[in-house]
Design an enzyme around this catalytic site. Structure first.
Site, mmCIF file in Angstrom:
data_model
loop_
_atom_site.group_PDB
_atom_site.id
_atom_site.type_symbol
_atom_site.label_atom_id
_atom_site.label_comp_id
_atom_site.label_asym_id
_atom_site.label_seq_id
_atom_site.Cartn_x
_atom_site.Cartn_y
_atom_site.Cartn_z
ATOM 1 N N HIS A 262 0.859 -1.262 -0.118
ATOM 2 C CA HIS A 262 0.102 0.188 0.117
ATOM 3 C C HIS A 262 0.822 1.275 0.046
ATOM 4 O O HIS A 262 0.428 2.266 -0.604
ATOM 5 C CB HIS A 262 -0.868 0.081 1.237
ATOM 6 C CG HIS A 262 -2.046 -0.955 1.124
ATOM 7 N ND1 HIS A 262 -2.943 -1.489 2.141
ATOM 8 C CD2 HIS A 262 -2.781 -1.341 -0.282
ATOM 9 C CE1 HIS A 262 -3.861 -2.015 1.746
ATOM 10 N NE2 HIS A 262 -3.960 -2.163 0.366
ATOM 11 N N HIS A 403 -5.123 -5.532 -10.886
ATOM 12 C CA HIS A 403 -3.607 -5.315 -10.773
ATOM 13 C C HIS A 403 -2.615 -5.426 -11.838
ATOM 14 O O HIS A 403 -1.857 -4.587 -12.211
ATOM 15 C CB HIS A 403 -3.230 -5.543 -9.428
ATOM 16 C CG HIS A 403 -3.964 -5.048 -8.164
ATOM 17 N ND1 HIS A 403 -3.578 -3.569 -7.709
ATOM 18 C CD2 HIS A 403 -4.684 -5.579 -7.283
ATOM 19 C CE1 HIS A 403 -4.283 -3.440 -6.568
ATOM 20 N NE2 HIS A 403 -5.142 -4.666 -6.432
#
Length: 426
Positions: A262, A403
């Site tokens: 993240h 992703h």
């Protein structure tokens, strides 16, 4: 950074023809793998190792959104069959996945043994952020129903999730949208930032870019105060809960500790917001004075993440989580962390010109080729153990393409734009 052999072909090096060919091939393989994502009920199911639907997972709203986004880009790229997939996803999002009685979107629908549908007990900001992203991409791809979907998604988000006073999003409501949980999370705000930037880019409504900036400013402040490790979990007063899920450290969406992936993902979003808001000189790798502190913060986040997580246990790959001193907690390697590493390294290289980021791009792409890409059955393995062997405890199968697919495109497009409008313009 280490590698098992010297790359003499340029296959992993940004700005080479060999790398372009490799990444383009990956993009095409991913789109081919996901062709069977449509669930017979509508929306998207969860893909297994071979690209077949896993019926035990039912229909997932966030996957429906992600696949609408991916195949909207596929539509813009001219990939055959993309339009039909997008339309199926949008139909599911406007139909069975939408709660017409209480508003908002269910997180998923699964079939009970008695034949009835289980839609869970929560309404999640995370889900609704992805509905907005899906709708912007489908709108740009010219798909029917996308405009109304976006209008409904924004209206619902504004009513229930956006806290104008805080400049942040709340996280979880009950199904009836009458009780707000006290938990606050950064993950939902990260994907809200992504959606806001996309809305601004697609519709021209700059108020959404301003919202993204309010979230970004909070995250930068929290990270800077915590040695560039982002607190993930908060209470209703936005006090960090650093011990949250200490008894369930590998939680699928709310793991304990810092999540280096993240930090990497935020580094790109922060950079995108800063240069799209304040401007930059692409030719000379210079940003404006107002953008510079945010680009500096993005570099700190990236550097902290790779320092903590890459080969933290001696094996290639990014560990999933660390404690607040940077020591690995969950050693599994999640595919999305490397995909975001590719995106962030390429973006930061374009913006700063630092070879440090170009080298990391090559490292991450090599890792995909050697460990994540399933060169036999397609797509990428979603979870590996500390020895880079396939693991299925958190992410069984190969649920979606989001992703991985984005990482085959973002490095080659304008870093100031969200990926769908960047592809549309480029």
């Amino acid at each position: 950074m280490t590698s098992t052999s010297v790359d003499r072909t340029g296959k992993y090096e940004l700005d080479t023809q060999a790398n372009r060919v490799f990444m383009t091939t990956q993009a095409s393989n991913l789109l081919n793998f996901g062709r069977g994502v449509a669930n017979p009920w509508g929306g998207a199911g969860w893909l297994d190792d071979f690209g077949r639907l896993d019926p035990s997972e039912g229909v997932q709203t966030w996957i429906s959104c992600r696949m609408a986004h991916v195949y909207s880009i596929g539509t813009l790229l001219g990939f055959p069959g993309s339009e039909k997939i997008v339309d199926t996803m949008v139909s599911g999002l406007r139909g069975m996945l939408h709660d017409k009685e209480h508003g908002g979107w269910y997180p998923s629908l699964t079939l009970r043994s008695d034949g009835s549908l289980d839609h869970g007990t929560e309404k999640l900001c995370y889900t609704h952020a992805f509905v907005m992203l899906a709708a912007t991409s489908a709108l740009l791809a010219g798909r029917p129903g996308a405009k109304r979907l976006l209008e409904d998604a924004i209206e619902t988000y504004d009513r229930f999730f956006w806290d104008e006073d805080e400049g942040l999003a709340v996280d979880t409501w009950n199904t009836e949208m009458t009780e707000l949980d006290g938990y606050r999370g950064v993950n939902a705000n990260m994907h809200s930032t992504e959606a806001f930037l996309a809305i601004a880019d697609v519709t021209g409504d700059e108020s959404f870019r301003e919202r993204a900036g309010r979230i970004v400013t909070h995250v930068v402040e929290w990270a800077k105060a915590n040695n560039w490790r982002i607190p993930e979990h908060f209470d209703e007063n936005w006090t960090p809960l650093l011990d949250y899920n200490a008894d369930k450290k590998d939680d699928q969406f709310k793991p304990y500790g810092a999540t280096p992936g993240h930090g990497i993902e935020w580094s790109r979003l922060i950079t995108q917001w800063a240069i799209s808001t304040y401007g930059w000189d692409a030719q000379h790798h210079r940003v404006s004075a107002k953008a510079q502190p945010y680009v500096d913060a993005a570099q700190h986040l990236f550097e902290r993440a790779v320092r903590d997580a890459w080969q933290a246990d001696g094996e290639p790959g990014l560990v999933y989580t660390t404690d607040w001193q940077g020591r690995p907690i969950v050693h599994d390697r999640m595919h999305w962390t490397v995909a975001e590493g590719i995106n962030a390294a390429a973006t930061l290289y374009q913006v700063t010109g630092r070879d440090f980021f170009r080298s990391w791009y090559a490292t991450f792409v090599r890792y995909v080729d050697e460990h994540l890409a399933d060169h036999v059955n397609g797509s990428w393995w979603h979870q590996l153990d500390e020895h880079n062997q396939v693991l299925r405890t958190v992410w069984p199968g190969k649920s979606d393409l989001y992703h991985a697919f984005q990482s085959t495109l973002i490095p080659f497009n304008d870093p100031a734009l969200s990926i769908t409008p960047a592809v549309a313009r480029g």
